[in-house]
Design a protein around this motif. Structure first.
Motif, PDB file in Angstrom:
ATOM      1  N   TYR A 100      -9.586  -7.016  12.816  1.00 60.26           N
ATOM      2  CA  TYR A 100     -10.160  -5.924  12.023  1.00 60.26           C
ATOM      3  C   TYR A 100     -11.695  -5.968  12.118  1.00 60.26           C
ATOM      4  O   TYR A 100     -12.280  -7.046  12.210  1.00 60.26           O
ATOM      5  CB  TYR A 100      -9.759  -6.041  10.544  1.00 60.26           C
ATOM      6  N   VAL A 107      -9.876  -2.086   6.793  1.00 61.73           N
ATOM      7  CA  VAL A 107      -8.438  -2.363   6.738  1.00 61.73           C
ATOM      8  C   VAL A 107      -7.694  -1.062   7.009  1.00 61.73           C
ATOM      9  O   VAL A 107      -7.633  -0.185   6.143  1.00 61.73           O
ATOM     10  CB  VAL A 107      -8.039  -2.957   5.368  1.00 61.73           C
ATOM     11  N   ARG A 108      -7.216  -0.899   8.207  1.00 64.85           N
ATOM     12  CA  ARG A 108      -6.489   0.299   8.636  1.00 64.85           C
ATOM     13  C   ARG A 108      -7.229   1.579   8.253  1.00 64.85           C
ATOM     14  O   ARG A 108      -6.678   2.493   7.637  1.00 64.85           O
ATOM     15  CB  ARG A 108      -5.061   0.300   8.048  1.00 64.85           C
ATOM     16  N   ARG A 158      -9.639   1.957   6.128  1.00 61.54           N
ATOM     17  CA  ARG A 158     -10.243   1.998   4.796  1.00 61.54           C
ATOM     18  C   ARG A 158     -11.226   0.848   4.630  1.00 61.54           C
ATOM     19  O   ARG A 158     -10.847  -0.317   4.785  1.00 61.54           O
ATOM     20  CB  ARG A 158      -9.160   1.877   3.716  1.00 61.54           C
ATOM     21  N   GLU A 170       0.871  -1.183   0.000  1.00 58.94           N
ATOM     22  CA  GLU A 170       0.000   0.000   0.000  1.00 58.94           C
ATOM     23  C   GLU A 170       0.905   1.229   0.000  1.00 58.94           C
ATOM     24  O   GLU A 170       1.711   1.401   0.912  1.00 58.94           O
ATOM     25  CB  GLU A 170      -0.864  -0.023   1.267  1.00 58.94           C
ATOM     26  N   LYS A 217     -12.991  -1.931   2.904  1.00 61.08           N
ATOM     27  CA  LYS A 217     -12.739  -2.750   1.707  1.00 61.08           C
ATOM     28  C   LYS A 217     -13.964  -3.605   1.431  1.00 61.08           C
ATOM     29  O   LYS A 217     -14.504  -4.246   2.341  1.00 61.08           O
ATOM     30  CB  LYS A 217     -11.522  -3.659   1.929  1.00 61.08           C
TER      31      LYS A 217
END
Lengths: 127, 375
Positions: free
Chosen positions: B311, B357-358, B360, A44, B362
């Motif tokens: 998560y 995911v961190r 964001r 990323e 998805k």
């Protein structure tokens, strides 16, 4: 086990390398780092035009077993991103110093590079 | 606390394995590359050192009663050489551990069983068995043999052929059906001389492939391990393989203190035989009647990214509805897959969800495991 550590660039303790080129400072991770991570399956990265700050995270590299932050060796503006890594993250394992590069950055202060580790100093760290 | 070492710790070092702590043991996580090892098992054969798994032998006149009352499956269904997957539950029906129970050859009129608790649980399970035995006044011997045996899993479509090559009596092994086991002599490759080791060889495993597990005397570990000439695999590949098969991992997909779950929530309700008497039965009968509120589901990411343990799982609107318990990039599918708990109304295959995911969201879809074809 020995790792490649080309001496044409500088290194960070957190295992990123920085190479001064005509197009700016190229950034990637070391041979030691890719070996420690194992199979890289996802990267990323910031977009072109975004700013990165020395010592701060600019993205992540994920292997099958772990997520690791990537830390910028210098501050500056991203001028290029290695988009090949989005489809072929394994390039980081296969060729960390060339095909597996991650970002090119237009540095705010080129002297920041001088404070990074030399290849010899970095080799001592990972030995 | 110092880590326990498997008998092959030095052998793995020489082979260049990376090691990790798992359940209090220092175990190989990767020998060459997780993807390479994973592929070897899916396409041919690989071997795993799983000597961190526990071995507890229960024998004596009341061994069968003790096993029946402490595991959720029906041990009376086991003939000598049979095995079954089971859970060990508390009074509330919450899983303490999952295990495979083998019925060993009888000793006279007495029954004997071997069960395999997860790494680090052997002492607690030995204690649990002994305490209940005494409380119930049963006559049974409970022996923790974790440090007397090494355990290897030989897994993959070519696993049987490989094992048949190194056992002295291939006929008895070739006759094994899934979940059957027998004693067999493994002809080792001791450096000094030809060696022979009597091992418990079972057609079991946790990769979704055909294969065998071999329980070998601790002191013979090296010659038995060397006898199986194939790709050594670490716990990294074991994790990606079991996850593709949709198998749950103790301590990660359920954990008594931090993530208490019943077998019904976990999707392993088939291990619960309510017509037997065992600790947790009454609670589980109520759970079955009332139905569960949350279920462990599989999912596949549509967007680029990898979902990891812990998560958040959210609705398409961003409301948090669950947590990822296992997640990885599937080497077979080259897609990010995972397991996690969601309310039952979101559990149907095809339901659109998001995984955070961190920070964001998805895109992901619920998918019914197994993610790959399994035997």
């Amino acid at each position: 086990m020995s790792f490649d550590t080309p001496d044409d660039r500088r290194y960070q303790e957190s295992h990123e390398w920085a190479l001064e080129t005509e197009d700016g400072v190229k950034i990637g991770i070391s041979d030691f780092a890719q070996d420690e991570l194992g199979d890289v399956v996802f990267v990323e990265l910031p977009d072109e035009g975004e700013d990165v700050t020395a010592g701060e995270s600019f993205g992540v590299v994920e292997s099958i077993k772990a997520v690791s932050d990537l830390y910028a060796p210098v501050s500056g503006t991203v001028t290029a991103v290695n988009e090949d890594l989005f489809d072929a993250p394994e390039l980081v394992n296969e060729d960390p110093f060339d095909e597996g590069w991650m970002l090119a950055v237009d540095p705010d202060d080129e002297t920041e590079l001088d404070s990074l580790l030399t290849a010899e100093e970095y080799e001592d760290q990972v030995a | 606390m110092s880590l326990q070492m498997p008998p092959l710790r030095g052998v793995h070092d020489e082979r260049g394995a990376k090691v990790t702590e798992f359940g209090g043991w220092e175990m190989p996580v990767e020998f060459d590359s997780i993807q390479e090892e994973h592929r070897a098992v899916r396409e041919s054969v690989g071997k795993f050192d799983v000597s961190h798994m526990g071995e507890i032998e229960v024998s004596g006149p009341d061994a069968r009663t003790l096993m029946q009352r402490l595991t959720s499956n029906d041990v009376t269904a086991l003939d000598v050489g049979d095995s079954q997957y089971a859970t060990i539950t508390d009074e509330d029906g919450v899983i303490i551990d999952d295990t495979v129970v083998y019925r060993l050859p009888d000793d006279g009129d007495d029954h004997a069983f071997l069960f395999i608790p997860n790494a680090g649980n052997d002492e607690a399970m030995t204690e649990r068995w002994r305490t209940h035995r005494d409380e119930w006044g049963l006559e049974a011997s409970v022996e923790n043999q974790t440090h007397e045996y090494a355990m290897f899993a030989i897994q993959g479509p070519d696993a049987r052929e490989l094992v048949l090559d190194v056992v002295a009596d291939p006929d008895c092994v070739s006759d094994l059906s899934r979940f059957e086991a027998t004693y067999a002599t493994v002809e080792g490759t001791d450096s000094e001389s030809e060696s022979e080791s009597e091992c418990w060889v079972a057609r079991t495993g946790y990769t979704g492939e055909d294969g065998l597990e071999v329980i070998a005397p601790w002191d013979d570990a090296e010659s038995v391990w060397s006898a199986f000439d194939c790709q050594p695999c670490g716990l990294g590949a074991r994790d990606t393989l079991r996850l593709e098969a949709g198998f749950v991992l103790a301590g990660q997909d359920f954990e008594r203190e931090t993530n208490p779950r019943t077998p019904y929530e976990c999707g392993i309700g088939f291990t619960v035989k309510l017509d037997t008497e065992f600790v947790g039965r009454d609670a589980l009968e109520r759970t079955k009647e009332e139905g569960v509120e949350e279920k462990l589901v599989g999912f596949r990411l549509v967007d680029r990214g990898i979902a990891r343990h812990g998560y958040d799982i959210t609705t398409t609107d961003g409301d948090v509805i669950g947590t990822v318990t296992s997640g990885t990039m599937s080497p077979t599918l080259e897609a990010a897959i995972g397991l996690g708990y969601v309310p039952v109304e979101y559990a149907d295959a095809g339901t659109k969800i998001r995984v955070d995911v961190r920070g964001r969201p998805k895109k992901a879809k619920i998918e019914t495991p197994p993610f790959v074809d399994t035997v």
